[in-house]
Design a protein around this motif. Sequence first.
Motif, PDB file in Angstrom:
ATOM      1  N   HIS A 102       0.817  -1.210   0.000  1.00 52.26           N
ATOM      2  CA  HIS A 102       0.000   0.000   0.000  1.00 52.26           C
ATOM      3  C   HIS A 102       0.853   1.263   0.000  1.00 52.26           C
ATOM      4  O   HIS A 102       0.367   2.337   0.344  1.00 52.26           O
ATOM      5  N   ASP A 105      -0.612   4.123  -2.014  1.00 53.69           N
ATOM      6  CA  ASP A 105      -1.797   4.690  -1.355  1.00 53.69           C
ATOM      7  C   ASP A 105      -1.406   5.530  -0.144  1.00 53.69           C
ATOM      8  O   ASP A 105      -2.026   6.562   0.133  1.00 53.69           O
ATOM      9  N   VAL A 144      -4.793   2.520   6.105  1.00 45.58           N
ATOM     10  CA  VAL A 144      -4.254   1.156   6.023  1.00 45.58           C
ATOM     11  C   VAL A 144      -4.703   0.295   7.202  1.00 45.58           C
ATOM     12  O   VAL A 144      -4.272  -0.848   7.332  1.00 45.58           O
ATOM     13  N   ASP A 147      -6.113  -3.115   6.342  1.00 43.67           N
ATOM     14  CA  ASP A 147      -5.089  -4.084   5.966  1.00 43.67           C
ATOM     15  C   ASP A 147      -4.336  -4.564   7.196  1.00 43.67           C
ATOM     16  O   ASP A 147      -3.986  -5.732   7.309  1.00 43.67           O
TER      17      ASP A 147
END
Length: 256
Positions: A102, A105, A144, A147
């Motif tokens: 990520h 992102d 995040v 995740d």
Amino acid sequence: MRPTSAMASLQITFTALTTGPKPLALETRSIVGLPGASMPLDRLRDLLREGKIPPDSVDVVWRRLSANARHGDPQWVVGALGVALPGLRRMASRLGSAHPRHAADIEAELLMAFLHELRMSDLDRPRLWQRWCWAAWRSAKNAVRADETSELPPERDSGSRTPLPPYGHPDLVLGRAVAAGVLTAEQAELISATRFGGVHIEQLAADAEVSPAVLRMRRRRAELKIAAALGRPLDTESSRSRERGSVALGRRSMSN
């Protein structure tokens, strides 16, 4: 070669704006610690990174950068973000090491969150830079978080169990501690931000309107909880006392 990330693209554009015969420059007259004229933004960024500008003057710098960006000129939006880029990159590196899938992102979220603060934040408050960085950090962490929790075991027994071994990135260990009920999310975020994210505890204290000593005490209690869960005593004061005793004993032995 095309830039590989949002921050790489920003750096290229920032460099273009700050080179050549007419670099983008900030009016620095009346700012204590800066020359009384104008300063190219790349040079200003270097001075901010080196910590050579008084804290009150840092606030003035960010107020002026923000005011210019709010006038709608895209150059000043890029310029202000470019000045912030070294700090944002450090945060992106910290978070990206825990969530490499990520990374792109995280970079985008940090930039967007900082831009939001640049455009919308109350400029009368002190420590603008610290507050905006902390807001960007929180935003990227939240982006995040799903995740992070997906890395945790989905189910747990209600009874006692042996704590999970401390493997992986520290943020993942903290996430497991929250999921297991050892820490609260706020305690984990305090440890993560100040121990691994480069966020100063003073800026968090200012946001929370408590003293830095109070936050340090809260962090200490949280760290003792996770240390106990991992089976690793974390009594640094006792450790230091033992070390001092060992040194003293060694010196006496050498003198005999």
